[in-house]
Design an enzyme around this catalytic site. Structure first.
Site, PDB file in Angstrom:
ATOM      1  N   LYS A 156      37.235 -47.358 -16.768  1.00  0.00           N
ATOM      2  CA  LYS A 156      36.938 -48.113 -17.784  1.00  0.00           C
ATOM      3  C   LYS A 156      36.216 -48.980 -16.922  1.00  0.00           C
ATOM      4  O   LYS A 156      35.618 -49.039 -15.569  1.00  0.00           O
ATOM      5  CB  LYS A 156      37.489 -49.279 -17.667  1.00  0.00           C
TER       6      LYS A 156
HETATM    7  O1  G3P Z   1      41.424 -54.777 -23.954  1.00  0.00           O
HETATM    8  C1  G3P Z   1      41.301 -56.042 -23.876  1.00  0.00           C
HETATM    9  C2  G3P Z   1      41.758 -56.889 -23.329  1.00  0.00           C
HETATM   10  O2  G3P Z   1      43.031 -56.961 -22.089  1.00  0.00           O
HETATM   11  C3  G3P Z   1      41.134 -58.689 -23.843  1.00  0.00           C
HETATM   12  O3  G3P Z   1      42.629 -58.864 -24.554  1.00  0.00           O
HETATM   13  O4  G3P Z   1      43.482 -61.143 -25.811  1.00  0.00           O
HETATM   14  O5  G3P Z   1      42.286 -60.818 -22.700  1.00  0.00           O
HETATM   15  O6  G3P Z   1      40.492 -60.868 -24.897  1.00  0.00           O
HETATM   16  P1  G3P Z   1      42.446 -60.910 -24.194  1.00  0.00           P
END
Ligand code: G3P
Length: 221
Positions: free
Chosen positions: A83
């Site tokens: 990533k």
């Molecule tokens: O895959 C990316 C994800 O982990 C981000 O999620 O909820 O932190 O915006 P969030």
């Protein structure tokens, strides 16, 4: 539509993997920070447990650092996808890693322009963060629609991972658009599975069967 789990929690990964629901995993430094264990050991274990692609994120922001980390992460297993953040150094690294036959997932994508650049640089996956766009007052799912349309127009083989998913409606919208993959926090996957009418129906079947057993005590199904 492929379902990835967006977590570094080994117990939940094992649980859903045994159900056959896990096509892949995505992690990031924040998810690893939530677990109380050595992050390197956790990443190695996830790669061992799951057959599908496992995205492991670099933490360097300079080009050379990203390349070094990517090569080290790739040694954890064949299914590792590296990533890389959506920056100019990141795009350079994505191009180089493609030459090195290392699949990449371009993360922190918030616009179609960024997705086009990631695809043109050779990213295997792009991860648009829809929940964070919703939080900022934009319609995250519109971005998915646009990216899917653009990638189709040009036959890009980059797959769209719908990321930053917050609830099951996001999954339905992504599926209707035809996004390749959703990466789900485990609680969203748990919510997809449940329906109160399923629970209620099961309770009724059980209590009715108990009545039948009273009439036919030797009954074995
Ligand atoms: O895959 C990316 C994800 O982990 C981000 O999620 O909820 O932190 O915006 P969030």
């Amino acid at each position: 539509m492929k379902i990835f789990l967006d977590t570094a929690n080994l117990q939940l990964i094992k649980e859903y993997n045994e159900m056959g629901l896990v096509d892949g995993i995505t992690t990031n430094p924040t998810l690893l920070a939530k677990e109380n264990n050595d992050p390197i050991e956790i990443m190695k274990e996830i790669v061992r447990l799951v057959k599908g692609p496992v995205s492991l994120e670099v933490v360097s922001q300079d080009y050379e650092g990203m390349i070094d980390e990517a090569h080290r992460l790739k040694k954890f297993g064949e299914n590792v996808v590296v990533k890389i953040p959506m920056t100019s150094n990141g795009l350079k690294a994505i191009r180089r890693l493609k030459e090195d036959h290392i699949d990449t997932n371009c993360t922190l994508v918030f616009s179609s322009n960024q997705a086009i650049l990631a695809a043109k640089s050779g990213a295997r996956y792009v991860s648009p963060f829809i929940g964070r766009l919703d939080d900022a007052g934009h319609k995250g799912m519109n971005l998915i629609k646009e990216i899917v349309e653009i990638f189709k127009n040009y036959n890009f083989d980059t797959e769209v991972i719908v990321a930053s998913v917050r609830h099951p409606l996001h999954v339905i919208s992504a599926a209707r658009i035809g996004a390749d993959i959703v990466t789900l926090p485990p609680d969203v996957l748990a919510k997809m599975l449940k329906h109160p009418l399923t629970d209620k129906g099961l309770d009724t079947f059980n209590s009715d069967w108990e009545k039948v057993k009273k009439t036919y005590p030797n009954l074995i199904l």
